[in-house]
Design an enzyme around this catalytic site. Sequence first.
Site, PDB file in Angstrom:
ATOM      1  N   THR A 189      14.708  46.925  39.933  1.00  0.00           N
ATOM      2  CA  THR A 189      14.661  45.490  39.632  1.00  0.00           C
ATOM      3  C   THR A 189      15.550  45.143  38.447  1.00  0.00           C
ATOM      4  O   THR A 189      16.016  44.007  38.323  1.00  0.00           O
ATOM      5  CB  THR A 189      13.207  45.067  39.359  1.00  0.00           C
ATOM      6  OG1 THR A 189      12.375  45.559  40.421  1.00  0.00           O
ATOM      7  CG2 THR A 189      13.075  43.555  39.304  1.00  0.00           C
ATOM      8  N   TYR A 219       9.570  58.367  41.818  1.00  0.00           N
ATOM      9  CA  TYR A 219       9.633  57.048  42.452  1.00  0.00           C
ATOM     10  C   TYR A 219      10.040  57.252  43.908  1.00  0.00           C
ATOM     11  O   TYR A 219      11.184  57.589  44.200  1.00  0.00           O
ATOM     12  CB  TYR A 219      10.628  56.156  41.714  1.00  0.00           C
ATOM     13  CG  TYR A 219      10.749  54.736  42.256  1.00  0.00           C
ATOM     14  CD1 TYR A 219       9.795  54.182  43.095  1.00  0.00           C
ATOM     15  CD2 TYR A 219      11.832  53.945  41.902  1.00  0.00           C
ATOM     16  CE1 TYR A 219       9.904  52.888  43.568  1.00  0.00           C
ATOM     17  CE2 TYR A 219      11.959  52.650  42.361  1.00  0.00           C
ATOM     18  CZ  TYR A 219      10.998  52.118  43.199  1.00  0.00           C
ATOM     19  OH  TYR A 219      11.117  50.844  43.666  1.00  0.00           O
ATOM     20  N   LYS A 271       5.194  56.856  41.552  1.00  0.00           N
ATOM     21  CA  LYS A 271       5.237  55.443  41.914  1.00  0.00           C
ATOM     22  C   LYS A 271       5.501  55.411  43.413  1.00  0.00           C
ATOM     23  O   LYS A 271       6.599  55.723  43.870  1.00  0.00           O
ATOM     24  CB  LYS A 271       6.323  54.705  41.134  1.00  0.00           C
ATOM     25  CG  LYS A 271       6.440  53.225  41.509  1.00  0.00           C
ATOM     26  CD  LYS A 271       7.610  52.559  40.808  1.00  0.00           C
ATOM     27  CE  LYS A 271       7.783  51.131  41.320  1.00  0.00           C
ATOM     28  NZ  LYS A 271       9.002  50.488  40.747  1.00  0.00           N
TER      29      LYS A 271
END
Length: 300
Positions: free
Chosen positions: A50, A138, A167
């Site tokens: 992001t 992740y 994650k």
Amino acid sequence: MSLRQKFTGTGIAIVTPFNQDRTIDWKNYAKLVEFWIANGTDYLVVLGTTGESATVHGEEKQELFSFIQSAVNGRLPLVAGIGGNDTLEVISHFKKYDLTGYDAILSVSPYYNKPNQEGLFQHYKMLDAATPLPLMIYNVPGRTGQNLTADTQLRIARECPNVFATKEASGNLEQVMQVIKYKPEGFMVISGDDALTLPMIALGADGVTSVLANAYPKGFSDMVRACLAGDYAEARRQHYRFTDIISTLFAEGSPAGVKAYLSEMGLCENISRMPVWPVSESLHTRIRELMTTVDSAVVA
């Protein structure tokens, strides 16, 4: 404070605001940090997907890591996003960047190369041996093109002592359940998918690293806290306030969606670095409409 205490709850995969000329907008960045802290965020992830890590390069990364550390000034735990599809280069970046003030590293599973599961395990094993900070996996196959299976994540959790969390953004609740059921004691499972955060916490996950919370830190943090406390009626009430908004965040790619919300809130410009482009006018109109349905209690 233990790693579990630091990273239970709502983290934000924070945006990187840009000026019209696409230089980093430090003024609005400082404003966003205060907004996130004031509204109940538990930790910040810097230069994740992001944050447009793919188009922030070289010394600019260090400048950004240092700026956020200084702006936060110990008020929240910090996670540095350092990943890639070249294992040795990731390790070189571990050594290159000054991560003073950071509590952990988030390292995305290698993308584009599409290694097999043994290659993915060996990648994290090498990172585990080299990392200067506790490491978070992740898994986001929608972006990387390759899923880290439950078996591989569990193997990493058992054999890589510096890897403390995953994650999980596979979108596969059966996989999430396998990881939660068989993980070693103390290993954390964190939602990487805003829409699935409630069911993941209900299944035993520890919280979320959120895109939505860039724009709605208070409301989404309240939902996560209610869920962690077992108040599922309140958690559902909060969750359904945001389901339509969450769908617009990703309809034309992230972070374009969340930057549209932040620009409407006056928190940053609606600008990303190429090739990310602002959402279409039709989607932006829909975003404006949805913003009127969320009351001030979840915004402030």
